[in-house]
Enzyme design. Structure first.
Site, PDB file in Angstrom:
ATOM      1  N   THR A 171     -10.229  -5.354   1.207  1.00 12.78           N
ATOM      2  CA  THR A 171     -10.799  -5.834   2.485  1.00 12.78           C
ATOM      3  C   THR A 171     -11.374  -5.018   2.952  1.00 12.78           C
ATOM      4  O   THR A 171     -12.770  -5.060   3.906  1.00 12.78           O
ATOM      5  CB  THR A 171     -10.119  -6.355   3.329  1.00 12.78           C
ATOM      6  OG1 THR A 171      -8.915  -5.272   3.557  1.00 12.78           O
ATOM      7  CG2 THR A 171      -9.036  -7.906   2.826  1.00 12.78           C
ATOM      8  N   GLN A 175       2.192  -5.594  -3.503  1.00  9.57           N
ATOM      9  CA  GLN A 175       2.393  -6.190  -1.929  1.00  9.57           C
ATOM     10  C   GLN A 175       4.107  -5.560  -1.961  1.00  9.57           C
ATOM     11  O   GLN A 175       4.187  -4.368  -2.574  1.00  9.57           O
ATOM     12  CB  GLN A 175       2.691  -7.417  -1.718  1.00  9.57           C
ATOM     13  CG  GLN A 175       1.043  -8.400  -1.412  1.00  9.57           C
ATOM     14  CD  GLN A 175       0.615  -9.177  -2.505  1.00  9.57           C
ATOM     15  OE1 GLN A 175       1.353  -9.513  -3.121  1.00  9.57           O
ATOM     16  NE2 GLN A 175      -0.702  -8.717  -2.770  1.00  9.57           N
ATOM     17  N   ASP A 235       0.814  -1.335  -0.148  1.00 12.71           N
ATOM     18  CA  ASP A 235       0.122   0.140  -0.405  1.00 12.71           C
ATOM     19  C   ASP A 235       1.092   1.355  -0.639  1.00 12.71           C
ATOM     20  O   ASP A 235       0.816   1.988  -0.108  1.00 12.71           O
ATOM     21  CB  ASP A 235      -0.961   0.260   1.414  1.00 12.71           C
ATOM     22  CG  ASP A 235      -1.600  -1.282   1.019  1.00 12.71           C
ATOM     23  OD1 ASP A 235      -2.247  -1.623   0.391  1.00 12.71           O
ATOM     24  OD2 ASP A 235      -1.522  -2.164   2.405  1.00 12.71           O
ATOM     25  N   GLU A 236       1.931   0.900  -0.704  1.00 10.66           N
ATOM     26  CA  GLU A 236       2.916   1.973  -0.392  1.00 10.66           C
ATOM     27  C   GLU A 236       2.302   3.400  -1.933  1.00 10.66           C
ATOM     28  O   GLU A 236       3.271   4.544  -1.776  1.00 10.66           O
ATOM     29  CB  GLU A 236       4.148   1.831  -1.012  1.00 10.66           C
ATOM     30  CG  GLU A 236       4.991   1.257  -0.600  1.00 10.66           C
ATOM     31  CD  GLU A 236       4.686  -0.209  -0.246  1.00 10.66           C
ATOM     32  OE1 GLU A 236       4.156  -0.059  -1.511  1.00 10.66           O
ATOM     33  OE2 GLU A 236       5.808  -1.003   0.553  1.00 10.66           O
ATOM     34  N   LYS A 259       2.475   2.235  -5.263  1.00  5.98           N
ATOM     35  CA  LYS A 259       2.395   1.789  -6.218  1.00  5.98           C
ATOM     36  C   LYS A 259       2.398   2.407  -7.543  1.00  5.98           C
ATOM     37  O   LYS A 259       2.243   2.215  -8.740  1.00  5.98           O
ATOM     38  CB  LYS A 259       3.014   0.278  -6.094  1.00  5.98           C
ATOM     39  CG  LYS A 259       4.184   0.190  -5.226  1.00  5.98           C
ATOM     40  CD  LYS A 259       5.071  -0.941  -4.611  1.00  5.98           C
ATOM     41  CE  LYS A 259       3.853  -2.216  -4.669  1.00  5.98           C
ATOM     42  NZ  LYS A 259       2.964  -1.855  -2.743  1.00  5.98           N
ATOM     43  N   GLY A 304      -4.161  -3.983  -4.629  1.00  5.90           N
ATOM     44  CA  GLY A 304      -5.497  -3.400  -4.748  1.00  5.90           C
ATOM     45  C   GLY A 304      -4.319  -1.896  -4.827  1.00  5.90           C
ATOM     46  O   GLY A 304      -4.488  -1.925  -4.256  1.00  5.90           O
ATOM     47  N   HIS A 305      -4.617  -2.232  -6.327  1.00  8.36           N
ATOM     48  CA  HIS A 305      -4.126  -1.117  -7.191  1.00  8.36           C
ATOM     49  C   HIS A 305      -5.180   0.058  -7.181  1.00  8.36           C
ATOM     50  O   HIS A 305      -6.102   0.047  -8.224  1.00  8.36           O
ATOM     51  CB  HIS A 305      -2.044  -1.159  -8.608  1.00  8.36           C
ATOM     52  CG  HIS A 305      -1.560  -2.423  -7.360  1.00  8.36           C
ATOM     53  ND1 HIS A 305      -1.036  -2.999  -8.539  1.00  8.36           N
ATOM     54  CD2 HIS A 305      -1.081  -1.839  -6.260  1.00  8.36           C
ATOM     55  CE1 HIS A 305       0.457  -3.505  -7.681  1.00  8.36           C
ATOM     56  NE2 HIS A 305      -0.168  -3.017  -6.713  1.00  8.36           N
TER      57      HIS A 305
HETATM   58  P1  IMP Z   1      -2.518 -12.710   1.758  1.00  4.64           P
HETATM   59  O1  IMP Z   1      -1.567 -12.184   0.947  1.00  4.64           O
HETATM   60  O2  IMP Z   1      -3.665 -12.918   1.616  1.00  4.64           O
HETATM   61  O3  IMP Z   1      -2.370 -14.209   2.663  1.00  4.64           O
HETATM   62  O4  IMP Z   1      -2.543 -11.819   3.356  1.00  4.64           O
HETATM   63  C1  IMP Z   1      -0.919 -12.430   4.174  1.00  4.64           C
HETATM   64  C2  IMP Z   1      -0.554 -11.192   4.965  1.00  4.64           C
HETATM   65  O5  IMP Z   1      -0.357 -10.231   4.158  1.00  4.64           O
HETATM   66  C3  IMP Z   1      -1.729 -10.141   5.781  1.00  4.64           C
HETATM   67  O6  IMP Z   1      -1.194  -9.063   6.176  1.00  4.64           O
HETATM   68  C4  IMP Z   1      -1.713  -9.442   4.118  1.00  4.64           C
HETATM   69  O7  IMP Z   1      -2.904  -7.954   5.049  1.00  4.64           O
HETATM   70  C5  IMP Z   1      -1.335  -9.090   4.072  1.00  4.64           C
HETATM   71  N1  IMP Z   1      -1.365  -7.709   2.483  1.00  4.64           N
HETATM   72  C6  IMP Z   1      -1.584  -9.098   0.817  1.00  4.64           C
HETATM   73  N2  IMP Z   1      -1.373  -8.242   0.065  1.00  4.64           N
HETATM   74  C7  IMP Z   1      -1.639  -7.013   0.737  1.00  4.64           C
HETATM   75  C8  IMP Z   1      -1.405  -5.451  -0.659  1.00  4.64           C
HETATM   76  O8  IMP Z   1      -1.730  -6.059  -1.602  1.00  4.64           O
HETATM   77  N3  IMP Z   1      -0.666  -4.942   0.723  1.00  4.64           N
HETATM   78  C9  IMP Z   1      -0.456  -5.313   2.139  1.00  4.64           C
HETATM   79  N4  IMP Z   1      -0.903  -6.437   2.634  1.00  4.64           N
HETATM   80  C10 IMP Z   1      -1.492  -6.969   1.800  1.00  4.64           C
END
Ligand code: IMP
Length: 435
Positions: free
Chosen positions: A312, A236, A14-15, A17, A41-42
């Site tokens: 989310t 991520q 969530d920087e 990007k 989520g971009h």
């Molecule tokens: P997963 O990728 O859904 O398995 O989640 C694993 C961890 O990565 C959790 O702490 C999520 O909140 C975090 N995470 C996954 N995708 C993102 C993203 O795009 N931005 C920030 N955190 C993320």
């Protein structure tokens, strides 16, 4: 300027990007997602319209480009279809989209397993972890399987057999009540006939939209031969990398530079790696966060920065910028340039702090630790800066930023030892300083 670029997150995601990718996409012909899935989520704001993209590369709005969802990505066909449909409704023309035959499919059982098991890590619940687990366990289903309905149907049948056991075991391990089971759809029978029919209906609609299945490696090699400029779009971030992140509070892919060769099948040359740094820190989900601010300042950053998950809707944890983390990201990714985003959100803050080291017990450490306990015990060593009051969203030249804001950026550049080439001063496409 290097021919090819990669954009990677240096913190916990969530920087911002999407905005940097969108800017760079205009200068590239092929834009590639190489890892992750619909957990990303971009947000891209273009011509006053807001686009929240989860799976489709942010370059999709550049009609002359080609976009590729490469080998290392896990694909949710339904979301892919929804995203394409919504883009087509808003835009007359979008870029052509290619999808790797090697990419793994997120199946309904992956989402159920994630819902039961992902809570302790605070996953996005999109089935990401279980899909990568099955890929590694060699029981995954890939895009290529859709090319032969018999093969696909057989794999779905097999998948259901194994997953019914697994889901039952997980539910029992977690002691789920019948109410919780109902909520998580644990008991809803997985029907092979329904799943196959549903997946083919998504797939056929996607084909009708013009998506094309390819071998990423072959496709990209041809693009390189044709001297096309390629942009690799990381989702991520470094601290969520399965190997280099805050294990186990990580995602299941490689958002770092290393994810590129594995996730695409080529070795990119003439590549500049841009690390995106939010001007403060945020994190969603559980895990250590040394500079977290559980006070009014943290709440202020969340509200001004709209720090709620794109995927989310969860409120993000907020804190001061942590350069121990950014320096670590430089090491892991071999960063060539930095993009500092959301500098405008700091406007109005009386005093700013930046962590440059940690105290763990009576030890001072400068490098990001491996141990979760040390990360949890880490007390940041801060450098303080005076803030600025001015609205900086109209600033387009570095020299026009308030002097203290210039100092803040300069400090990041000097401490990390990587030039800050881009500075985000607002959410819009044009709200960017390029140095
Ligand atoms: P997963 O990728 O859904 O398995 O989640 C694993 C961890 O990565 C959790 O702490 C999520 O909140 C975090 N995470 C996954 N995708 C993102 C993203 O795009 N931005 C920030 N955190 C993320």
């Amino acid at each position: 300027m290097a021919k090819n670029h990669a954009v990677v997150g240096t913190q916990w995601g969530d920087e911002g990007k999407g905005k940097v990718i969108d800017h760079l996409a205009a200068k590239h012909e092929v834009i590639v997602r190489y890892q992750g899935g619909t957990n990303a989520g971009h947000t891209v704001v273009a011509d006053g319209q807001k686009f929240a993209l989860h799976l489709i590369p942010s370059g999709i709005l550049h009609t002359k480009s080609h976009c590729l969802i490469a080998d290392g990505v896990v694909v949710d066909l339904e979301t892919l279809l929804q995203e394409l449909t919504s883009l087509k409704e808003k835009r007359d023309k979008i870029a052509k989209l290619f999808v790797s035959k090697k990419a793994h499919l997120i199946m309904p059982w992956h989402k159920i397993r994630d819902a039961i098991d992902g809570g302790k890590l605070g996953t996005t619940g999109k089935g990401i972890g279980p899909t990568y687990t099955d890929a590694t366990n060699r029981v995954g289903i890939r895009m290529i399987d859709l090319l032969d309905k018999k093969v696909f149907a057989a794999k779905v049948k097999d998948g259901i057999k194994w997953n019914e056991f697994l889901i039952e075991a997980l539910a029992s391990y977690h002691g789920l009540s019948s109410q919780a089971k109902k909520k998580l759809a644990v008991d809803s029978a997985l029907s092979a006939t329904n799943i196959v029919a549903e997946y083919y209906s998504f797939y056929e609609k996607l084909l009708a939209y013009g998506i094309e299945l390819v071998d990423s490696s072959e496709y990209l090699s041809q693009a390189v031969e044709a001297k096309k400029k390629i942009l690799f779009e990381g989702a991520q971030a470094t601290l969520l990398d399965i190997t280099h992140g805050d294990y186990p509070f990580v995602t299941s892919s490689h958002p770092t530079y290393g994810g590129i060769p594995v996730g695409t099948g080529i070795r990119p040359r003439d590549l500049s790696i841009v690390g995106v740094v939010k001007a403060y820190s945020t994190r969603v989900g559980n895990g250590p966060f040394a500079t977290e601010l559980e006070n009014k300042t943290g709440i202020g950053l969340r509200e001004r920065g709209h720090e709620y998950g794109t995927t989310t809707g969860r409120p993000r944890r907020c804190g001061w910028l942590d350069l121990v983390v950014v320096k670590y990201a430089k090491r892991i990714n071999g960063l060539d340039a930095l993009a500092v985003t959301k500098l405008d959100i700091l406007s109005g803050e009386k005093k700013l702090k930046v962590a440059i080291a940690y105290h763990v017990g009576n030890k001072k450490i400068n490098e990001y630790p491996v141990s979760t306990t040390e990360k949890e015990q880490a007390k940041p060593v801060y450098v303080e800066f005076p803030g600025w009051k001015e609205d900086i969203t109209k600033v387009r030249k570095f020299a026009d930023l308030p002097k203290v804001a210039q100092k803040y950026i300069q400090f990041i550049e000097d401490s990390v030892g990587v030039p800050v080439k881009y500075i985000g001063v607002g959410p819009g496409r044009e709200e960017l300083i390029v140095r």
